[in-house]
Write a protein that holds these residues in place. Structure first.
Motif, PDB file in Angstrom:
ATOM      1  N   ALA A  93      79.851  89.811  86.110  1.00  0.00           N
ATOM      2  CA  ALA A  93      78.765  90.423  85.342  1.00  0.00           C
ATOM      3  C   ALA A  93      77.596  90.814  86.250  1.00  0.00           C
ATOM      4  O   ALA A  93      76.961  91.852  86.047  1.00  0.00           O
ATOM      5  CB  ALA A  93      78.289  89.471  84.250  1.00  0.00           C
ATOM      6  N   ALA A 132      78.560  94.045  88.021  1.00  0.00           N
ATOM      7  CA  ALA A 132      78.499  95.182  87.102  1.00  0.00           C
ATOM      8  C   ALA A 132      77.056  95.663  86.915  1.00  0.00           C
ATOM      9  O   ALA A 132      76.784  96.863  86.959  1.00  0.00           O
ATOM     10  CB  ALA A 132      79.118  94.815  85.759  1.00  0.00           C
ATOM     11  N   LEU A 143      78.098  99.580  86.962  1.00  0.00           N
ATOM     12  CA  LEU A 143      79.470  99.875  86.563  1.00  0.00           C
ATOM     13  C   LEU A 143      79.818  99.101  85.293  1.00  0.00           C
ATOM     14  O   LEU A 143      79.171  98.117  84.956  1.00  0.00           O
ATOM     15  CB  LEU A 143      80.441  99.465  87.677  1.00  0.00           C
ATOM     16  CG  LEU A 143      80.252 100.134  89.029  1.00  0.00           C
ATOM     17  CD1 LEU A 143      81.141  99.478  90.066  1.00  0.00           C
ATOM     18  CD2 LEU A 143      80.555 101.611  88.930  1.00  0.00           C
ATOM     19  N   GLY A 144      80.870  99.544  84.624  1.00  0.00           N
ATOM     20  CA  GLY A 144      81.355  98.823  83.460  1.00  0.00           C
ATOM     21  C   GLY A 144      82.077  97.556  83.875  1.00  0.00           C
ATOM     22  O   GLY A 144      82.689  97.484  84.944  1.00  0.00           O
ATOM     23  N   LEU A 145      82.023  96.542  83.011  1.00  0.00           N
ATOM     24  CA  LEU A 145      82.639  95.257  83.314  1.00  0.00           C
ATOM     25  C   LEU A 145      84.155  95.397  83.474  1.00  0.00           C
ATOM     26  O   LEU A 145      84.747  94.757  84.346  1.00  0.00           O
ATOM     27  CB  LEU A 145      82.299  94.243  82.226  1.00  0.00           C
ATOM     28  CG  LEU A 145      82.635  92.788  82.507  1.00  0.00           C
ATOM     29  CD1 LEU A 145      81.995  92.308  83.798  1.00  0.00           C
ATOM     30  CD2 LEU A 145      82.202  91.915  81.354  1.00  0.00           C
ATOM     31  N   ALA A 146      84.793  96.251  82.679  1.00  0.00           N
ATOM     32  CA  ALA A 146      86.249  96.447  82.783  1.00  0.00           C
ATOM     33  C   ALA A 146      86.624  97.034  84.141  1.00  0.00           C
ATOM     34  O   ALA A 146      87.613  96.622  84.756  1.00  0.00           O
ATOM     35  CB  ALA A 146      86.735  97.354  81.662  1.00  0.00           C
ATOM     36  N   LYS A 147      85.832  97.986  84.633  1.00  0.00           N
ATOM     37  CA  LYS A 147      86.109  98.594  85.937  1.00  0.00           C
ATOM     38  C   LYS A 147      85.932  97.571  87.055  1.00  0.00           C
ATOM     39  O   LYS A 147      86.731  97.508  87.987  1.00  0.00           O
ATOM     40  CB  LYS A 147      85.198  99.792  86.170  1.00  0.00           C
ATOM     41  CG  LYS A 147      85.417 100.453  87.525  1.00  0.00           C
ATOM     42  CD  LYS A 147      84.751 101.795  87.597  1.00  0.00           C
ATOM     43  CE  LYS A 147      84.866 102.448  88.940  1.00  0.00           C
ATOM     44  NZ  LYS A 147      86.195 102.492  89.514  1.00  0.00           N
ATOM     45  N   ARG A 202      86.225  94.282  86.807  1.00  0.00           N
ATOM     46  CA  ARG A 202      87.320  93.305  86.744  1.00  0.00           C
ATOM     47  C   ARG A 202      88.618  93.881  87.292  1.00  0.00           C
ATOM     48  O   ARG A 202      89.382  93.192  87.956  1.00  0.00           O
ATOM     49  CB  ARG A 202      87.506  92.809  85.320  1.00  0.00           C
ATOM     50  CG  ARG A 202      86.393  91.868  84.908  1.00  0.00           C
ATOM     51  CD  ARG A 202      86.573  91.307  83.542  1.00  0.00           C
ATOM     52  NE  ARG A 202      85.527  90.319  83.258  1.00  0.00           N
ATOM     53  CZ  ARG A 202      85.390  89.705  82.118  1.00  0.00           C
ATOM     54  NH1 ARG A 202      86.207  89.958  81.121  1.00  0.00           N
ATOM     55  NH2 ARG A 202      84.420  88.831  81.960  1.00  0.00           N
TER      56      ARG A 202
END
Length: 80
Positions: free
Chosen positions: A19, A22, A27-31, A33
């Protein structure tokens, strides 16, 4: 070696949560991860899953650092 912005951020800041990466890089958390799992699979970083509690609610996060890095010894007297 990898020169991705995520890897460089981890290298610069030491042990960090997904987090934090990000937010810092926008950036987005999914990207983040996805990139962390790729870097971990290639052996560039070491990751572990952690559960943090905020206001009594569990939050699952990934904690990561550069693989094989040993920080330098702290200055001062050494035990004998």
């Amino acid at each position: 070696m990898n020169t991705s912005p995520i890897f460089e951020h981890i290298k610069k800041h030491g042990q960090v949560r997904d987090a934090e990466i990000a937010v810092a890089l926008g950036l987005g958390l999914a990207k983040v991860r996805s990139s962390l799992s790729d870097l971990s699979a290639r052996g560039h970083i070491s990751c572990c899953n952690v559960t943090r509690y905020q206001d009594g609610k569990p939050i699952e996060e990934i904690l990561c650092r550069v693989s094989g890095y040993i920080p330098p010894a702290a200055p001062g007297r050494k035990p004998t």
